[in-house]
Structure formats: C-alpha cells, structure tokens
Design an enzyme around this catalytic site. Structure first.
Site, short mmCIF file in Angstrom:
data_model
loop_
_atom_site.label_atom_id
_atom_site.label_comp_id
_atom_site.label_asym_id
_atom_site.label_seq_id
_atom_site.Cartn_x
_atom_site.Cartn_y
_atom_site.Cartn_z
N HIS A 1 -5.17 -8.15 6.54
CA HIS A 1 -5.46 -6.82 5.98
C HIS A 1 -6.23 -7.03 4.68
O HIS A 1 -6.51 -8.17 4.30
CB HIS A 1 -4.12 -6.09 5.78
CG HIS A 1 -4.23 -4.62 5.53
ND1 HIS A 1 -5.12 -3.82 6.20
CD2 HIS A 1 -3.55 -3.79 4.70
CE1 HIS A 1 -4.98 -2.56 5.77
NE2 HIS A 1 -4.03 -2.53 4.87
N HIS B 1 0.87 -1.17 0.00
CA HIS B 1 0.00 0.00 0.00
C HIS B 1 0.91 1.22 0.00
O HIS B 1 1.99 1.21 0.60
CB HIS B 1 -0.93 0.02 1.22
CG HIS B 1 -2.20 -0.77 1.01
ND1 HIS B 1 -3.02 -1.17 2.04
CD2 HIS B 1 -2.78 -1.23 -0.14
CE1 HIS B 1 -4.06 -1.84 1.54
NE2 HIS B 1 -3.92 -1.89 0.23
N ASP C 1 1.13 4.02 1.43
CA ASP C 1 1.66 4.65 2.65
C ASP C 1 2.77 3.83 3.32
O ASP C 1 3.34 4.26 4.32
CB ASP C 1 0.53 4.97 3.66
CG ASP C 1 -0.32 3.77 4.03
OD1 ASP C 1 -0.44 2.83 3.21
OD2 ASP C 1 -0.89 3.77 5.14
ZN LIG Z 1 -1.26 1.82 6.08
ZN LIG Z 2 -2.67 -0.94 4.24
#
Ligand SMILES: [Zn+2]
Ligand SMILES: [Zn+2]
Length: 308
Positions: A140, A62, A64
């Site tokens: 996740h 991801h 970030d």
């Molecule tokens: Zn994150």
């Molecule tokens: Zn994530």
C-alpha cells in the site's frame, strides 16, 4: 464462529455504508479487524458484545481504518472492570494510542497491550487458547498488514471400537482420552490418546485483507482459507486508479483468492463512488473469477461451520 461485517466501505463513512470493520465472534471472544470512524455504532447496534472484545487488529494507520479506536476504547470503559485488550498493528500504533489518550484525557479502566509488527511474518501476531493470528506486509502507500486467523486444531475423532479393543471401559476414561490425556486401566495398562483418536482435525481459517496492490503477501494469507474478506475497492474500469492508489480491483481480489484456493470470498472496503447497484455490478464482474464470491453489505452475518 460468526463473522459480522460492521461496515463495508472504504475512505469515508457514508450514510448508507459504514467503514470497513469485521467482528469475528468465537467461543465468548470477539476479534475485531479494523476500526474506522464510527465503528462503535454498528458494534452496539449489532450487539457484538463489548466485554467479549479481546483483540483489535488494525491493518494500517490510515484514518478509515483506525479513527474509530478512540471511541471504541472509551465505550469499553463505560462498564465496570473490563478485561484487558490487545491491539495489533504497524509500528506507530502505540504512539497513536498514547497520544490520543493523553491529548483527549481519555478515561480507560483496563490494561491495553499494543503489539506492533515485528518484521517477521513467521512469528504469529497473537495467540490464545482458541486461535492464532498471523500477519503479512502488503503493498500500500504506507506499511499495511493483512491478517489470517486460524482456529486451533481439534483432536481427531474418537474410535469407540479401538477403545473397546484396548479394554477401556465406556465412561469417564473415554472422555479423558478424547481430551488428549492418557489413562491408566485397572489392570495396569496405559492407553494413549493417539491409540483411539484419528488425525487432528483442522479448525476454521479466515483472512482479512484490505488496502493493497497485488503482492506476494496475499498468497500465504489466503491459502485454502474457509472465508476471505478482501477489499474490492474498484471496478476493472478503474484499474489505473487502483494501481496508483495501491488498491485491488474486485477482479484482482477474486483472482488472488482463486489462486490461493480460498473457498469463499466476501468483498469489503468498497469505494464511496459506488451505490448499492454499482456495488452489485462489481460483484458480478468479480464472480466470473471465483466460484463463491459476494459483495458485503453492512450487518452481514456469516455463520462459519467447522470444515468437516
Ligand atoms: Zn482504506
Ligand atoms: Zn489505506
């Protein structure tokens, strides 16, 4: 061993809070955990040490968590002869790195080894002469890995009285025994290290966990660690949001750490919706569930002493 929080935010870098990245500095090496957009800025500001950067362990693909990699890799190419670098992460990390290198025409003057999740949580992700890094799949929206870094055991304490009893003269032979080598005495007798050393002493253990719902992988990662960095993405009032997006609330992080007898907890990957005061409130509600818990702030440096 020093743990340096380069950023403590999730989702997007904010003017007042950068994206989650943790530098663990130990004996001339830096082990970096996650590298969101802009990580090179705090890395430079806090003088973490580019030549020492040895491993970058990424949790998942991801933005970030990995968008800072291209910049950091290029920054590292600014010095002459950088040492090799190892990247850890999920399958797909190698392709991401290859594409970004090719598409941006990146100049890289050092070898990069990419090690992708093998599917076997028993097999360490990485090992050198100082530490072993383990990984576990979490829960996740995409495959996400949690990490546990273990410093190698040290030899047990040296017992001078035992050495004297066995006839080892004080001097260089003591040092050899302390470093795990057997010694030959002038009379012909051999003394082995285990005759003069106590039980091996364990090193420091640190966990890095972010972007997950509560899951089975948390416990082996957190078990009795000296320090756990865990996401505290949401307040308990946002439980439904946390469940849907597969994140932990601060309270769930604290509870998982307590169950695993993790000694100390620092919450990271805070939602951008929380300002500094709200982040502190998050820490207050979570601290009721773990005796030694705090909320990270960018630039926080923790000196982690040996457990004994
Ligand atoms: Zn994150
Ligand atoms: Zn994530």
């Amino acid at each position: 061993m020093q743990c340096i929080v380069l950023g403590s935010g999730g989702m997007m870098p904010m003017p007042q809070r950068r994206l989650t990245s943790l530098a663990l500095r130990h004996a001339g090496r830096v082990y970096l955990f996650d590298c969101g957009e802009g990580t090179q800025l705090p890395y430079k500001e806090l003088h973490v040490g580019l030549r020492a950067l040895t491993v970058v362990a990424t949790t998942h693909l991801h933005a970030d968590h990995v968008l800072g990699l291209p910049g950091l890799l290029m920054l590292r190419a600014q010095m002459p002869d950088p040492p090799p670098l190892t990247l850890l992460g999920v399958p797909g990390l190698r392709r991401f790195i290859e594409h970004v290198r090719a598409d941006l025409g990146m100049f890289i003057n050092y070898p990069i080894q990419v090690i992708e999740w093998s599917g076997d949580p028993q097999a360490p992700a990485y090992r050198d002469d100082q530490v072993t890094i383990y990984w576990q799949p979490l829960d996740h929206r995409v495959l996400c890995l949690g990490y546990r870094l273990e410093e190698h055991e040290r030899p047990g304490r040296f017992d001078p009285a035992a050495a004297a009893r066995l006839g080892v003269p004080c001097g260089p032979l003591w040092g050899q025994l302390q470093h795990g080598s057997e010694v030959l005495l002038s009379g012909g007798a051999i003394v082995r290290p285990e005759q003069v050393l106590g039980l091996p002493r364990r090193g420091r253990h640190v966990a890095f966990i972010t972007d997950t719902a509560p899951c089975a992988g948390l416990q082996p990662l957190l078990r009795a660690v000296d320090l756990a960095f865990i996401e505290g993405m949401f307040a308990a009032a946002e439980q439904a949001d946390a469940d849907e997006k597969r994140h932990l609330t601060a309270i769930q992080a604290a509870q998982a750490a307590r169950r695993a007898e993790a000694r100390r907890v620092i919450l990271v990957h805070l939602s951008p919706r929380y300002d500094a005061a709200a982040a502190q409130a998050l820490g207050v509600e979570a601290a009721a569930h773990h005796p030694l818990l705090e909320v990270a702030r960018d630039g926080l440096l923790v000196e982690l002493p040996l457990p004994d």
